[in-house]
Scaffold this active site. Sequence first.
Site, PDB file in Angstrom:
ATOM      1  N   GLU A 128      -3.495  14.810   3.147  1.00  0.00           N
ATOM      2  CA  GLU A 128      -4.023  13.965   2.074  1.00  0.00           C
ATOM      3  C   GLU A 128      -4.462  14.778   0.859  1.00  0.00           C
ATOM      4  O   GLU A 128      -4.545  14.258  -0.246  1.00  0.00           O
ATOM      5  CB  GLU A 128      -5.193  13.126   2.589  1.00  0.00           C
ATOM      6  CG  GLU A 128      -4.824  12.151   3.708  1.00  0.00           C
ATOM      7  CD  GLU A 128      -3.712  11.176   3.329  1.00  0.00           C
ATOM      8  OE1 GLU A 128      -3.511  10.930   2.110  1.00  0.00           O
ATOM      9  OE2 GLU A 128      -3.040  10.670   4.241  1.00  0.00           O
ATOM     10  N   HIS A 149      -6.517   0.317   5.646  1.00  0.00           N
ATOM     11  CA  HIS A 149      -6.441   1.236   6.783  1.00  0.00           C
ATOM     12  C   HIS A 149      -7.052   0.680   8.062  1.00  0.00           C
ATOM     13  O   HIS A 149      -6.768   1.186   9.141  1.00  0.00           O
ATOM     14  CB  HIS A 149      -7.093   2.568   6.414  1.00  0.00           C
ATOM     15  CG  HIS A 149      -6.495   3.173   5.172  1.00  0.00           C
ATOM     16  ND1 HIS A 149      -6.677   2.636   3.911  1.00  0.00           N
ATOM     17  CD2 HIS A 149      -5.698   4.252   4.991  1.00  0.00           C
ATOM     18  CE1 HIS A 149      -6.027   3.353   3.013  1.00  0.00           C
ATOM     19  NE2 HIS A 149      -5.419   4.341   3.633  1.00  0.00           N
ATOM     20  N   HIS A 157       0.852  -1.197   0.000  1.00  0.00           N
ATOM     21  CA  HIS A 157       0.000   0.000   0.000  1.00  0.00           C
ATOM     22  C   HIS A 157       0.894   1.256   0.000  1.00  0.00           C
ATOM     23  O   HIS A 157       1.774   1.401   0.850  1.00  0.00           O
ATOM     24  CB  HIS A 157      -0.934   0.014   1.208  1.00  0.00           C
ATOM     25  CG  HIS A 157      -1.968   1.086   1.102  1.00  0.00           C
ATOM     26  ND1 HIS A 157      -3.180   0.895   0.464  1.00  0.00           N
ATOM     27  CD2 HIS A 157      -1.952   2.380   1.480  1.00  0.00           C
ATOM     28  CE1 HIS A 157      -3.871   2.022   0.477  1.00  0.00           C
ATOM     29  NE2 HIS A 157      -3.148   2.945   1.087  1.00  0.00           N
ATOM     30  N   ALA A 158       0.661   2.148  -0.957  1.00  0.00           N
ATOM     31  CA  ALA A 158       1.552   3.299  -1.141  1.00  0.00           C
ATOM     32  C   ALA A 158       1.594   4.182   0.104  1.00  0.00           C
ATOM     33  O   ALA A 158       0.564   4.448   0.714  1.00  0.00           O
ATOM     34  CB  ALA A 158       1.080   4.129  -2.328  1.00  0.00           C
ATOM     35  N   HIS A 163       2.636  14.476  -0.108  1.00  0.00           N
ATOM     36  CA  HIS A 163       3.027  14.229   1.290  1.00  0.00           C
ATOM     37  C   HIS A 163       4.493  14.630   1.504  1.00  0.00           C
ATOM     38  O   HIS A 163       4.837  15.300   2.465  1.00  0.00           O
ATOM     39  CB  HIS A 163       2.893  12.743   1.632  1.00  0.00           C
ATOM     40  CG  HIS A 163       1.483  12.256   1.799  1.00  0.00           C
ATOM     41  ND1 HIS A 163       0.581  12.860   2.632  1.00  0.00           N
ATOM     42  CD2 HIS A 163       0.828  11.189   1.259  1.00  0.00           C
ATOM     43  CE1 HIS A 163      -0.572  12.184   2.601  1.00  0.00           C
ATOM     44  NE2 HIS A 163      -0.442  11.169   1.765  1.00  0.00           N
ATOM     45  N   TYR A 195      -9.403  11.280   4.418  1.00  0.00           N
ATOM     46  CA  TYR A 195      -9.578  11.259   2.958  1.00  0.00           C
ATOM     47  C   TYR A 195     -10.886  11.922   2.552  1.00  0.00           C
ATOM     48  O   TYR A 195     -10.965  12.592   1.536  1.00  0.00           O
ATOM     49  CB  TYR A 195      -9.517   9.828   2.417  1.00  0.00           C
ATOM     50  CG  TYR A 195      -8.221   9.138   2.753  1.00  0.00           C
ATOM     51  CD1 TYR A 195      -7.023   9.510   2.139  1.00  0.00           C
ATOM     52  CD2 TYR A 195      -8.174   8.121   3.702  1.00  0.00           C
ATOM     53  CE1 TYR A 195      -5.828   8.875   2.458  1.00  0.00           C
ATOM     54  CE2 TYR A 195      -6.990   7.477   4.024  1.00  0.00           C
ATOM     55  CZ  TYR A 195      -5.817   7.863   3.402  1.00  0.00           C
ATOM     56  OH  TYR A 195      -4.635   7.237   3.714  1.00  0.00           O
ATOM     57  N   HIS A 247      -0.059  12.171  -5.562  1.00  0.00           N
ATOM     58  CA  HIS A 247      -0.568  12.160  -4.184  1.00  0.00           C
ATOM     59  C   HIS A 247       0.592  11.960  -3.191  1.00  0.00           C
ATOM     60  O   HIS A 247       0.728  12.719  -2.225  1.00  0.00           O
ATOM     61  CB  HIS A 247      -1.603  11.026  -4.041  1.00  0.00           C
ATOM     62  CG  HIS A 247      -2.114  10.841  -2.655  1.00  0.00           C
ATOM     63  ND1 HIS A 247      -3.261  11.458  -2.194  1.00  0.00           N
ATOM     64  CD2 HIS A 247      -1.625  10.128  -1.600  1.00  0.00           C
ATOM     65  CE1 HIS A 247      -3.451  11.124  -0.921  1.00  0.00           C
ATOM     66  NE2 HIS A 247      -2.479  10.313  -0.543  1.00  0.00           N
ATOM     67  N   GLU A 248       1.409  10.958  -3.438  1.00  0.00           N
ATOM     68  CA  GLU A 248       2.499  10.645  -2.500  1.00  0.00           C
ATOM     69  C   GLU A 248       3.528  11.770  -2.439  1.00  0.00           C
ATOM     70  O   GLU A 248       3.998  12.140  -1.361  1.00  0.00           O
ATOM     71  CB  GLU A 248       3.186   9.325  -2.880  1.00  0.00           C
ATOM     72  CG  GLU A 248       2.274   8.106  -2.771  1.00  0.00           C
ATOM     73  CD  GLU A 248       1.643   7.948  -1.395  1.00  0.00           C
ATOM     74  OE1 GLU A 248       2.252   8.357  -0.394  1.00  0.00           O
ATOM     75  OE2 GLU A 248       0.510   7.437  -1.325  1.00  0.00           O
TER      76      GLU A 248
HETATM   77  O1  X8Z Z   1      -4.289   5.312   1.158  1.00  0.00           O
HETATM   78  C1  X8Z Z   1      -4.268   6.180   0.293  1.00  0.00           C
HETATM   79  C2  X8Z Z   1      -2.930   6.693  -0.229  1.00  0.00           C
HETATM   80  C3  X8Z Z   1      -1.865   6.677   0.799  1.00  0.00           C
HETATM   81  S1  X8Z Z   1      -2.102   7.847   2.052  1.00  0.00           S
HETATM   82  C4  X8Z Z   1      -2.482   5.838  -1.384  1.00  0.00           C
HETATM   83  N1  X8Z Z   1      -5.432   6.648  -0.229  1.00  0.00           N
HETATM   84  C5  X8Z Z   1      -6.737   6.164   0.209  1.00  0.00           C
HETATM   85  C6  X8Z Z   1      -6.964   4.727  -0.223  1.00  0.00           C
HETATM   86  O2  X8Z Z   1      -6.202   4.212  -1.046  1.00  0.00           O
HETATM   87  O3  X8Z Z   1      -7.929   4.118   0.262  1.00  0.00           O
HETATM   88  C7  X8Z Z   1      -5.544   7.690  -1.234  1.00  0.00           C
HETATM   89  C8  X8Z Z   1      -7.003   7.783  -1.552  1.00  0.00           C
HETATM   90  C9  X8Z Z   1      -7.734   7.076  -0.453  1.00  0.00           C
HETATM   91 ZN    ZN Z   2      -1.967   9.794   1.391  1.00  0.00          ZN
END
Ligand code: X8Z
Ligand code: ZN
Length: 586
Positions: free
Chosen positions: A385, A485, A327-328, A361, A495, A357-358
């Site tokens: 975010e 998450h 997960h990024a 951060h 988010y 997005h990254e």
């Molecule tokens: O988890 C993320 C990022 C890392 S902070 C890739 N996002 C959420 C997800 O993937 O569920 C970005 C959008 C929502």
């Molecule tokens: Zn993020």
Amino acid sequence: MTGTTDAKVDSPERIGSFLAEAENELLELAIEASRGDWVYATYISPDTEDLSARATARLLRGFALRARSAQALPVQRASPEEQRKILLLRLGTPLAAPRDALRTRELSQLVQSLQGIYARGRYAPRGSSGALDLQGLSRILEESHDPSQLQDVWEGWHRVGREMRPGFQRYVELANEGARDNGFADLGSLWRSRYDMTPEEFSKEVERLWRGVRPLYQLLHAFVRRRLAEHYGERWVDPKGPIPNHLLGNMWAQSWEALYPLLVPPGSLQVHPFDLSRVLQERHTTPERMARYAEGFFTSLGLPALPSTFWERSMLSRPRDREVVCHASAYQVDLAEDIRIKMCVDITAEDFHTLHHELGHNYYQWAYAHQPFLFRDSAQDGFHEALGDTIDLSVTPSYLAQVGLLPTDAEVPDDLHWLLRQALTKVAFLPFGLLVDRWRWDVFSGEVPPESYNASWWRARREYQGVAPPSARSEADFDPGAKYHVPASVPYMRYFLAYILQFQFHRALVRVAGAPGPLHLASIYGSREAGQRLWSMMQMGQSRPWPDALEALTGSRQMDPSALLEYFAPLESWLRDQLRGQTIGW
Ligand code: X8Z
Ligand code: ZN
């Protein structure tokens, strides 16, 4: 317990030295925890799991002990800056340590091991030769239009949650114990307290924002449902009910981008369908080159090029020889300039956007690196975010043409098609962004007991998203665990806020840049003025309450869905026309 430390802080003159000492010590602990986390996430093993959990436990304990000692400080005589630091000792981490040190360790070990279960998740789809990871399974969900294959893949990934249930239940107990030992009703209340308002005010605030955007979501939902019913038939899609999750092109139905070709059948477009994924693949673009495009946007705003260590130390592809957390995420490993990302980059449009997005951060972290330790974070987590996504809203068709990523034989998609594509990621996400933590808040408060974890999850998914599982689920399943998450204990409301805030940021920066065109076509690419405005907001870190930072950037002190609604206004009226006389809602 706190007696010896209290003695040091009983006079106002000592506040400054108490805080200086606390910040020095916590900085050291934070660097250790962040190095431990990096090593664990990029090389999962029993040893890295244990070392990382120990370092996190020490950090949580460090915060909790200092926060307790600070209660003895004569806070009314502290400067506003000191008062804010004292507040952040209580709120600075999204988990709080139970008083009992062993339980703190157990708590951080649980989070690492739940995350490990997620990272190791694999499923061999029916008829396939081998097991696939989440990325492989997601690709099938995006590309296949065979409902039974989609169902198999969706159910296969969701098995990952079952193994998490006992650990998750224990995590809830321990995390709540920590929250209570630190003066909160439960962990959800701690999470809601991190927004410069009371937890009750914050709940109302997100409800207000959701009410503002819900009508637009419901229009998009009804439009997509009708097309899916036409495509799959009413046996699969009830034209008046919730949409089955597995038909929406994404494991959690949080982005419907993959449905675009199906919603706009070939021939209905007046233009050659522009496909960024195809362009990137045809050119054999590497993960590093993808990240260079994103960096190029930031430097066009006058921000510095990434440090060489970013390129030397980031993990941009899944290694072949070891398990990692794919997960990024973005790291600031030394809480200063050692910024990096770890991400298993696929050469797709989706990952092109995620790289922006990254890097958002990383640039934010870099901008506040000079702040005192306790202020090294974003104004609130929604800001962190939103940053990279704000930049990404400027990745418009004309920007892509400018950097040579629009093939010469492709015409720029017309307004409505472009907006529809954007809505499938930005508008479709909103209820998911909201419900993950609405559900967790109820879990932490005890309103949802363990025996109805899964049923309540699906109630929330139906209520907010209008989405249903492909088949009956039971309490042997733990479907929230199939979303990163949840096992990783990362708060998710950030988010939802970010998806509102990024449009506010975008509107403000477009004005600063004087960029022409309606909001959905305007790009701040190349605007030093916009870059300067953004950078000075980011430099504030969390030294001030977030409304101050929002005001510095946008002139407004309130989160406000009107920028998002303005952005999508042409699509909204088109959808209304399309849906005249049809059922909206479920
Ligand atoms: O988890 C993320 C990022 C890392 S902070 C890739 N996002 C959420 C997800 O993937 O569920 C970005 C959008 C929502
Ligand atoms: Zn993020």
